[in-house]
Design an enzyme around this catalytic site. Structure first.
Site, PDB file in Angstrom:
ATOM      1  N   ASP A 122       3.991 -34.849 -10.742  1.00 12.60           N
ATOM      2  CA  ASP A 122       3.586 -34.926  -9.334  1.00 12.60           C
ATOM      3  C   ASP A 122       3.353 -36.375  -8.908  1.00 12.60           C
ATOM      4  OD1 ASP A 122       3.641 -32.164  -9.235  1.00 12.60           O
ATOM      5  OD2 ASP A 122       1.514 -31.957  -9.695  1.00 12.60           O
ATOM      6  N   ASP A 150      -0.924 -28.307 -14.883  1.00  9.83           N
ATOM      7  CA  ASP A 150      -1.621 -29.382 -14.177  1.00  9.83           C
ATOM      8  C   ASP A 150      -2.948 -29.635 -14.885  1.00  9.83           C
ATOM      9  OD1 ASP A 150       0.348 -29.642 -12.262  1.00  9.83           O
ATOM     10  OD2 ASP A 150      -0.611 -28.258 -10.850  1.00  9.83           O
TER      11      ASP A 150
END
Length: 203
Positions: A175, A161
């Protein structure tokens, strides 16, 4: 003009009318997805689903590779002031860092979702559903690949991330795709459009 004996004047008109009655009208583009041609219609939306899914997957993997190559954990980089930062972390949980410590179960759920989307894609009859399924598939597979192939071990791998906005968990392109898919699916449902493209008749 001299007329051949025994030939009625309305022969040409009669022939023309018969020809018109026998020849079917060409289908226009909207009718290509009608129930009379479900195979071609479904194939078109399946191709769209696959294209969107592959695009999301490619974008997700490329951006993660760039993040790993150019970012250092714990050293965020401002992109648009405080509105957007690049901040590299490795997430053992689900989307937006939720569910840390349940990586194997999350992996199993995501694999099941991806397989289910592929199975249902054969019944697609709507652009909205096709795009939503593509976003969902690409996002799910993008994070599945991280969990399978990244450290510390297969099916326990941590997801990369690197996108951070104020008052929100750090996330990635996968996401974003999954979240966008969920919103689009809700919109399609509220509009009364079924998976096969037919519209639900409401009183």
């Amino acid at each position: 003009m001299q007329r051949t004996p025994g030939t009625p004047l309305n022969d040409a008109a009669s022939s023309h009318q018969v020809g018109d009655a026998d020849s079917p009208e060409p289908a226009d583009d909207p009718s290509a997805g009608s129930p009379s041609s479900p195979a071609g219609h479904s194939r078109k939306w399946t191709v769209l689903f696959g294209g969107v899914g592959l695009l999301v997957l490619l974008l997700d993997q490329v951006t993660k590779a760039l993040a790993l190559a150019h970012l250092t954990p714990g050293e965020p980089v401002n992109v648009i002031g405080s509105l957007l930062k690049f901040n590299l972390i490795r997430n053992s949980g689900a989307a937006f860092s939720l569910g840390a410590g349940y990586t194997p179960y999350i992996s199993a759920v995501q694999i099941t979702v991806a397989l289910g989307v592929v199975y249902l894609s054969r019944k697609l009859g709507s652009m909205g559903w096709a795009v939503a399924f593509g976003l969902l598939f690409g996002g799910a597979v993008g994070n599945i690949l991280d969990r399978i192939f990244r450290e510390p071990s297969p099916f326990h791998g941590h997801v990369v991330d690197f996108l951070q906005t104020p008052h929100w968990a750090i996330f990635n392109v996968a996401d974003m795709a999954v979240t966008s898919a969920a919103v689009l699916l809700v919109i399609q449902t509220l509009r009364g459009i079924r998976l096969d493209g037919t519209r639900e008749h409401r009183q």
